[in-house]
Design an enzyme around this catalytic site. Sequence first.
Site, PDB file in Angstrom:
ATOM      1  N   TYR A 142       6.263  -5.694  -9.105  1.00  0.00           N
ATOM      2  CA  TYR A 142       6.076  -6.903  -9.914  1.00  0.00           C
ATOM      3  C   TYR A 142       7.156  -7.946  -9.633  1.00  0.00           C
ATOM      4  O   TYR A 142       6.972  -9.126  -9.893  1.00  0.00           O
ATOM      5  CB  TYR A 142       6.084  -6.570 -11.415  1.00  0.00           C
ATOM      6  CG  TYR A 142       4.904  -5.743 -11.880  1.00  0.00           C
ATOM      7  CD1 TYR A 142       3.876  -5.411 -11.012  1.00  0.00           C
ATOM      8  CD2 TYR A 142       4.825  -5.286 -13.185  1.00  0.00           C
ATOM      9  CE1 TYR A 142       2.804  -4.646 -11.423  1.00  0.00           C
ATOM     10  CE2 TYR A 142       3.751  -4.514 -13.616  1.00  0.00           C
ATOM     11  CZ  TYR A 142       2.744  -4.200 -12.729  1.00  0.00           C
ATOM     12  OH  TYR A 142       1.690  -3.442 -13.148  1.00  0.00           O
ATOM     13  N   LYS A 191       5.792   8.816  -6.062  1.00  0.00           N
ATOM     14  CA  LYS A 191       4.803   9.124  -5.020  1.00  0.00           C
ATOM     15  C   LYS A 191       5.603   9.388  -3.749  1.00  0.00           C
ATOM     16  O   LYS A 191       5.441   8.717  -2.715  1.00  0.00           O
ATOM     17  CB  LYS A 191       3.832   7.932  -4.884  1.00  0.00           C
ATOM     18  CG  LYS A 191       2.615   8.206  -4.057  1.00  0.00           C
ATOM     19  CD  LYS A 191       1.624   9.162  -4.683  1.00  0.00           C
ATOM     20  CE  LYS A 191       0.489   9.445  -3.718  1.00  0.00           C
ATOM     21  NZ  LYS A 191      -0.338  10.601  -4.115  1.00  0.00           N
TER      22      LYS A 191
END
Length: 356
Positions: A142, A191
């Site tokens: 973001y 991840k």
Amino acid sequence: MTKRIAIIRGDGIGPEIIAQALAVLDKVAEKFGHTFNYTEAPMGGEAIDLFNDPLPKSSLDTCLNSDSVLLSAVGGPKWDNVSKELRPERGLLRLRAGLGLYANLRPARLFDELRDASPLKSSIIDNGIDFVVVRELIGGAYFGEHTTEKRDGEDYAQDIMGYSEHEIERIAHVAFQTAQKRQKKVCSVDKANVLDSSKLWRKVVTRVAENYPDVILSHMYVDNCAMQLVRSPSQFDVIVTENLFGDILSDEASMITGSIGMIPSSSLGDGTRGLYEPIHGSAPDIAGQDKANPIGMILSTAMMLRYSFDMPKEADAIELAVDKFLKEGFRTGDAMSEGKTLLGCCDTGRAICAKI
Ligand code: NAD
């Protein structure tokens, strides 16, 4: 004690729910002998209309000069087509960055009284749901570079997701310290099988864990975590994760505990000043109809008293009043079920005030 609180009334249902939260705070002030001074700091759609800027400097200054900030929610269809820099959400991102708020804490607790509102089977929620998502708030995709360009004759867009060691370190400390006050378990979600930013995340969180030998650390891939949240949510105590994963997982977490209207959140930085807001948006579909659930906003004020003002008794008083309200069978429309008494936003605020 005297405290200065910046108030962002927001858009849509914002002004309705924040009015109830302020009534609750006034009741707490009266009962416990405090003075809360409120200063308005327009942000989001309201500020675009007034100043053509979703976060005018005067509003940021008001927030910087306050002991804490209360925000309802911003945005709505009226501002959907303004330019990227002028969007209401941009004001929120700038406010978080301007106040240096890098840690977003979202508790996900299933109220006993609202078990029916959870979409999960009772066999899954029998062991309860009570965990906190600690989301990194001012890094990652973001806040990375966003670009759209022509490549080989077609549009190509990319968003850069990056983290530095110190950004991961400071959020990891918040997670471990939060766990120390709870069940002493941290699950770090990443991840790391694919992303370099996640590999660094895992390395740094593991290193920070050495400072907290009383806390048990585990790691989980984000796709597995999304699954575990609906398969066995009681396994979690504190989940710590980066900005984008945290945004998605904390919405999932709020859904499994029932209504999105019930959940508060806090955003913290290095000092005691925080930004406190419910997790939902401005709900334009029900704005101005006295249908909004103000409980997430009211519980956000309790978090502010606990975390920024060190007023645990006052925070307890608000949380107990909400528990009582629910136990007595009162509900707003979003959490309504058979046999309960339906109340509007104003009456909900009034009833909670009366129980403090
Ligand atoms: P939303 O959370 O506003 O609404 C989703 C659904 O939940 C709607 O049906 C709404 O009526 C209901 N709902 C939400 N809060 C409720 C409450 N307190 N009581 C009862 N029902 C409630 O999400 P959305 O519709 O995706 O977004 C609406 C606007 O809010 C958009 O402009 C969006 O950008 C903005 N938004 C702002 C924030 C924020 O300020 N932090 C967060 C999310 C969305």
